[in-house]
Design an enzyme around this catalytic site. Sequence first.
Site, PDB file in Angstrom:
ATOM      1  N   GLU A   1       9.849   1.100  10.688  1.00  0.00           N
ATOM      2  CA  GLU A   1      11.094   2.208  10.389  1.00  0.00           C
ATOM      3  C   GLU A   1      10.345   3.418  10.475  1.00  0.00           C
ATOM      4  OE1 GLU A   1      14.028   1.798  10.300  1.00  0.00           O
ATOM      5  OE2 GLU A   1      14.275  -0.414   9.244  1.00  0.00           O
TER       6      GLU A   1
ATOM      7  N   LYS B   1       0.849  -1.252   0.157  1.00  0.00           N
ATOM      8  CA  LYS B   1       0.012   0.116   0.134  1.00  0.00           C
ATOM      9  C   LYS B   1       0.895   1.210   0.170  1.00  0.00           C
ATOM     10  CE  LYS B   1      -1.724   2.708   2.798  1.00  0.00           C
ATOM     11  NZ  LYS B   1      -1.746   4.395   2.099  1.00  0.00           N
TER      12      LYS B   1
ATOM     13  N   CYS C   1      13.622  11.199   7.013  1.00  0.00           N
ATOM     14  CA  CYS C   1      13.501  10.635   8.603  1.00  0.00           C
ATOM     15  C   CYS C   1      14.950  10.885   8.947  1.00  0.00           C
ATOM     16  CB  CYS C   1      13.185   9.144   8.534  1.00  0.00           C
ATOM     17  SG  CYS C   1      14.116   8.330   7.195  1.00  0.00           S
TER      18      CYS C   1
ATOM     19  N   GLU D   1       9.354  16.039  15.314  1.00  0.00           N
ATOM     20  CA  GLU D   1       9.859  15.947  14.113  1.00  0.00           C
ATOM     21  C   GLU D   1       9.039  16.963  13.177  1.00  0.00           C
ATOM     22  OE1 GLU D   1       8.913  12.623  11.894  1.00  0.00           O
ATOM     23  OE2 GLU D   1      10.859  12.080  11.031  1.00  0.00           O
TER      24      GLU D   1
HETATM   25  P1  NAD Z   1       2.405   8.315   7.700  1.00  0.00           P
HETATM   26  O1  NAD Z   1       2.909   7.453   8.993  1.00  0.00           O
HETATM   27  O2  NAD Z   1       1.496   9.318   7.672  1.00  0.00           O
HETATM   28  O3  NAD Z   1       1.906   7.115   6.583  1.00  0.00           O
HETATM   29  C1  NAD Z   1       2.944   6.239   6.186  1.00  0.00           C
HETATM   30  C2  NAD Z   1       1.848   4.951   5.626  1.00  0.00           C
HETATM   31  O4  NAD Z   1       1.193   4.676   6.661  1.00  0.00           O
HETATM   32  C3  NAD Z   1       0.972   5.708   4.299  1.00  0.00           C
HETATM   33  O5  NAD Z   1       1.035   4.791   3.497  1.00  0.00           O
HETATM   34  C4  NAD Z   1      -0.320   5.816   5.254  1.00  0.00           C
HETATM   35  O6  NAD Z   1      -1.287   5.419   4.326  1.00  0.00           O
HETATM   36  C5  NAD Z   1      -0.110   4.485   6.244  1.00  0.00           C
HETATM   37  N1  NAD Z   1      -1.167   4.716   7.475  1.00  0.00           N
HETATM   38  C6  NAD Z   1      -1.338   5.817   8.058  1.00  0.00           C
HETATM   39  N2  NAD Z   1      -2.232   5.189   8.907  1.00  0.00           N
HETATM   40  C7  NAD Z   1      -2.251   4.023   9.080  1.00  0.00           C
HETATM   41  C8  NAD Z   1      -2.940   3.118   9.950  1.00  0.00           C
HETATM   42  N3  NAD Z   1      -3.887   3.445  11.272  1.00  0.00           N
HETATM   43  N4  NAD Z   1      -2.690   1.783   9.804  1.00  0.00           N
HETATM   44  C9  NAD Z   1      -2.034   1.431   8.565  1.00  0.00           C
HETATM   45  N5  NAD Z   1      -1.312   2.325   7.728  1.00  0.00           N
HETATM   46  C10 NAD Z   1      -1.514   3.530   8.180  1.00  0.00           C
HETATM   47  O7  NAD Z   1       3.840   8.901   7.528  1.00  0.00           O
HETATM   48  P2  NAD Z   1       4.215   9.744   6.311  1.00  0.00           P
HETATM   49  O8  NAD Z   1       3.731  11.210   6.623  1.00  0.00           O
HETATM   50  O9  NAD Z   1       3.877   9.216   4.871  1.00  0.00           O
HETATM   51  O10 NAD Z   1       5.818   9.771   6.115  1.00  0.00           O
HETATM   52  C11 NAD Z   1       6.352  10.618   6.958  1.00  0.00           C
HETATM   53  C12 NAD Z   1       7.207   9.759   8.245  1.00  0.00           C
HETATM   54  O11 NAD Z   1       7.727   8.582   7.837  1.00  0.00           O
HETATM   55  C13 NAD Z   1       8.077  10.563   8.942  1.00  0.00           C
HETATM   56  O12 NAD Z   1       7.629  10.429  10.343  1.00  0.00           O
HETATM   57  C14 NAD Z   1       9.440  10.027   8.694  1.00  0.00           C
HETATM   58  O13 NAD Z   1      10.206  10.176   9.561  1.00  0.00           O
HETATM   59  C15 NAD Z   1       9.237   8.758   8.505  1.00  0.00           C
HETATM   60  N6  NAD Z   1       9.917   7.657   7.726  1.00  0.00           N
HETATM   61  C16 NAD Z   1      10.956   6.991   8.354  1.00  0.00           C
HETATM   62  C17 NAD Z   1      11.788   6.246   7.645  1.00  0.00           C
HETATM   63  C18 NAD Z   1      12.718   5.290   8.022  1.00  0.00           C
HETATM   64  O14 NAD Z   1      13.330   4.634   7.307  1.00  0.00           O
HETATM   65  N7  NAD Z   1      12.895   5.368   9.561  1.00  0.00           N
HETATM   66  C19 NAD Z   1      11.990   6.596   6.223  1.00  0.00           C
HETATM   67  C20 NAD Z   1      11.181   7.708   5.618  1.00  0.00           C
HETATM   68  C21 NAD Z   1      10.199   8.157   6.321  1.00  0.00           C
END
Ligand code: NAD
Length: 475
Positions: free
Chosen positions: A251, A175, A285, A379
């Site tokens: 992650e 997804k 991130c 963040e």
């Molecule tokens: P997000 O958590 O809003 O969304 C990430 C994914 O999770 C999306 O596909 C979203 O639709 C899905 N999602 C959201 N709520 C959900 C739920 N309740 N159940 C299942 N899936 C759900 O994150 P974002 O805004 O897309 O990305 C930014 C974040 O990602 C930042 O916090 C960043 O630090 C983190 N990030 C971490 C890494 C790493 O390797 N540690 C890498 C890239 C981004």
Amino acid sequence: MKQIRHFINNKSIDSKDGKIFDSVNPATQTTWAQAALGSKSETDTAVRAARNAFDNGPWPKMTAKERAGFLHKIADLIENNMDELAEIETMDMGKPITQSRGKDLPRTVDNFRFFADYITLSENESFPMSNDYHIYTRYEPVGVVAAISPWNFPIMLASWKVAPALAFGNTVVLKPAEQTPVSCYRLGELAAEAGLPEGVLNIVHGFGPKSVGEYLTTHPDVDLVTFTGESNTGRAIQKAVSSTLKGVSFEMGGKGANIVFDDADMNEAIDWSLRAIFTNAGQVCLAGSRLYVHKNIYEDFLTRFVQKADQMIVGDPTDLKTEIGPLASKEHYNKVAGYLDLASEEKFTIYAGGKGKGWWIKPTILTEVHNEMRVCKEEIFGPIVGIQPFETEAEAIHLANDTRYGLNAMLFTENVRRAHRVAAALRAGTVWVNCFFIRDLRAPFGGFGDSGIGREGGKYSKEFFTEPKAVVMKI
Ligand code: NAD
């Protein structure tokens, strides 16, 4: 306008109820693509396809060499279509085309090639016991993997999950993030073109809560969840999976500390520190968003850092000269800009940068900050760095570790003893010394604290994506 659909059993399909959602180009703030919006029905169909491909299909039973062949073919096709995919990333997410074309897509190819090669070189252990008994291990695929990915490196981070999951013989339902669904859809098409058997890689578009994300994490036929995204989303997913006892790999967010000692090579420290916070408009991130600089060099560092930040080219992400594109969505722009609005309440200074036009934020440097402020604790995920002076090594370590995150940290020093000492003291999954963002897919990647659960990379991915089995034989 681009129209994309779900990709299940190697076929492109619409949602049963015909629902769609928009993907907005952040540079123009107009809808440039529309994606089918998945419901429970499409989620079930995709999981069923993956289940069937795992239980009855050839994929998990193939030799490592056979699977590696498919992964290399996918990598070839990504390479052949790199210009198109890079353009998609820039349209969907707003990142400079030089980043999409020069970094994200080559790394996507590397992810597939690395895990293809890794499985063909992987070894199993054996444990000779006595003359009568002998044990050996088999690393068997776990089953159906739900891969949930974020929008900041859309295809690259999706491939960082999909490639190892497939390599180790699992089947996948991916997804992609709702803000950036297009490149992952193309990945599905390319995988089918590479000849991947039906149901091995399926893509369903939708949102998180009460949508495809949540349906996947609670689905009884999903065996593993690999998630990259915000820490609060990770918390929600952990709750959701708890009743079904699936394996998880998370992650999550970061608030990277970057320590510059007074014996650092100043030019290098400045250049890396700029990259650490302003790459991808800070939507990384690993961003070095808390900068701690020794008081002896603080004024000089600040002046030169600001000068260089001011020279960065902010603008149209399709222009080859652009270094900073817009933020990825209106919602995200509002969140990031909201942190700048805290200046009078929290009493920090916006020393350089600030809001730009549209959804752009200029490279922004905050001074008069301290760790108790929200801008230092939370963040921000934008091109905003808070800079503070420190006096002693112990103080720098304390300030850097004073966070609930622990994804990464950086330090700049020419003193080799200090480098090892401080690297050991920092509570973070990756510590970069005199550099930033240098990766090798064999090394562990993940975070301490709120930044993650588990590690990815080489043998760490193998541990997550396989069930090790001990076979005990009487000889
Ligand atoms: P997000 O958590 O809003 O969304 C990430 C994914 O999770 C999306 O596909 C979203 O639709 C899905 N999602 C959201 N709520 C959900 C739920 N309740 N159940 C299942 N899936 C759900 O994150 P974002 O805004 O897309 O990305 C930014 C974040 O990602 C930042 O916090 C960043 O630090 C983190 N990030 C971490 C890494 C790493 O390797 N540690 C890498 C890239 C981004």
